[in-house]
Design a protein around this motif. Sequence first.
Motif, PDB file in Angstrom:
ATOM      1  N   LEU A   1       0.829  -1.203   0.000  1.00 50.81           N
ATOM      2  CA  LEU A   1       0.000   0.000   0.000  1.00 50.81           C
ATOM      3  C   LEU A   1       0.870   1.262   0.000  1.00 50.81           C
ATOM      4  N   TRP A   2       2.025   1.183   0.658  1.00 42.03           N
ATOM      5  CA  TRP A   2       2.987   2.293   0.620  1.00 42.03           C
ATOM      6  C   TRP A   2       3.477   2.518  -0.814  1.00 42.03           C
ATOM      7  N   ILE A   3       3.741   1.448  -1.528  1.00 38.55           N
ATOM      8  CA  ILE A   3       4.155   1.536  -2.937  1.00 38.55           C
ATOM      9  C   ILE A   3       3.050   2.205  -3.758  1.00 38.55           C
ATOM     10  N   LEU A   4       1.816   1.826  -3.460  1.00 40.17           N
ATOM     11  CA  LEU A   4       0.659   2.444  -4.133  1.00 40.17           C
ATOM     12  C   LEU A   4       0.649   3.952  -3.886  1.00 40.17           C
ATOM     13  N   LYS A   5       0.811   4.350  -2.643  1.00 38.23           N
ATOM     14  CA  LYS A   5       0.762   5.766  -2.259  1.00 38.23           C
ATOM     15  C   LYS A   5       1.906   6.576  -2.874  1.00 38.23           C
ATOM     16  N   LYS A   6       3.118   6.064  -2.750  1.00 34.96           N
ATOM     17  CA  LYS A   6       4.294   6.853  -3.124  1.00 34.96           C
ATOM     18  C   LYS A   6       4.581   6.849  -4.622  1.00 34.96           C
ATOM     19  N   TYR A   7       4.278   5.747  -5.285  1.00 34.09           N
ATOM     20  CA  TYR A   7       4.667   5.629  -6.691  1.00 34.09           C
ATOM     21  C   TYR A   7       3.488   5.502  -7.660  1.00 34.09           C
ATOM     22  N   MET A   8       2.555   4.602  -7.338  1.00 34.23           N
ATOM     23  CA  MET A   8       1.504   4.307  -8.301  1.00 34.23           C
ATOM     24  C   MET A   8       0.450   5.410  -8.411  1.00 34.23           C
ATOM     25  N   LEU A   9      -0.014   5.928  -7.268  1.00 37.58           N
ATOM     26  CA  LEU A   9      -1.053   6.952  -7.311  1.00 37.58           C
ATOM     27  C   LEU A   9      -0.590   8.244  -8.002  1.00 37.58           C
ATOM     28  N   PRO A  10       0.631   8.751  -7.729  1.00 30.92           N
ATOM     29  CA  PRO A  10       1.072   9.936  -8.478  1.00 30.92           C
ATOM     30  C   PRO A  10       1.128   9.689  -9.990  1.00 30.92           C
ATOM     31  N   PHE A  11       1.593   8.499 -10.383  1.00 33.26           N
ATOM     32  CA  PHE A  11       1.652   8.173 -11.808  1.00 33.26           C
ATOM     33  C   PHE A  11       0.250   8.169 -12.416  1.00 33.26           C
TER      34      PHE A  11
END
Length: 415
Positions: free
Chosen positions: A393-403
């Motif tokens: 979920l951290w990966i989602l927040k930091k990388y995936m959602l901005p993309f």
Amino acid sequence: MKTHYQILVIGGGTAGIMTAAQLLKKDKSLDVALIEPADIHYYQPAWTLVGAGTYNYNKTARPMSSVMPKGVTWIKDAASGFDPENNSVSTKSSGNIGYDYLVVAPGLTYDYSLVPGLKEAIDKGVVCSNYTDPKHTWTVLKNFKGGTALFTQPTTTIKCGGAPQKIMYLAESYFRKSGVKDKTNVVFATNGGVIFGIKKIAETLTKIIDKKDINVRFGHQLKKIDAEKQIAWYALGDNESEYNHKDIEVSKEGDLVGIHYDMLHLAPPSVAPKFIQESILVNEAKWLDVDQYTMQHNKYPNIFGLGDIAALPTAKTGAAIRKQAPVVVDNIIRLMKYNRIGDKSYNGYSSCPLVTDYGKMVLAEFDYQNRFTPDPKLKQMFIKDSSKEHWRLWILKKYMLPFLYWNKMLKGKEV
């Protein structure tokens, strides 16, 4: 300059840009104009990470011209009033702009006067806010040498109600890493009576609060800030209670209780912009008076509103806008074609990505009934239960959602 458009959008934030982009995605021939005075568009959800020193502030900003959808006429001005009887919006310097259909999405503004002393204190010294200057928050965290670290929020509605907690959890982690945790009391003072409104999420957060040894003070209504003496003053509500008591310095002044702080993070009081509040488009609480399911104005059928200024009983987040925009777009196109709105309905979906540590996050997703409603797509990330802390979920927040935000959402693609 042209003075009448088929569809006029107010606001170049997430809601306005997404709606305009989706409209043109459905029909490139639409005549769409957007009123927005700002030069820069910010991805504010990442400001939590900026404030904790784990995201580059510059990456949260892009020129407004770069996110303006192709085919939209950008009116670089500020809306100042409405004349819905004559289908017209007034602006500060471009005169009156007419429309067939209007989308109102200017976002929130801050009213520092609601907390005396706040304007003089915020973003200076040991007082910080990720809502206004996350770079200063990071400076405050790095300079903190121990004492009472107070995290708080106003009694008004705010953007992303979980944000004041997120930076607190990250700050506690940073204090451990920097070696000052042993001489620090982390305190969360909130007007609410629970740590989070969704029971399953609240259970997880309570365990995190226990693990991080955080003192939570419920029923604390922020009334004023004394920056010189470093005291935040509160009135105590009927739901006043305390969880995990810490022996911190507290003062009394009449009916008010003052918490002494060595650093203070807070969210400023949020309100609808003045030109919205003073218009005839709002309800008694001064929010845009729209139907909570169709997003159509309750009095003027050719006006729609979405985003943070809409009078909706759900959290004000970008995730909510992601579900609202398609409803607005579908209804406007059907009104134009068939003179009636469609059957798409917004169910109150919103989500709060609760960052709980460096590398960990909980994802609260819910609807109007406060039901926990996790996205089925999370199973594709091998996340069985998003109410629990997870590194993916951290990966989602930091990388995936901005993309997804820059490359999909603002381009009019539904995600």
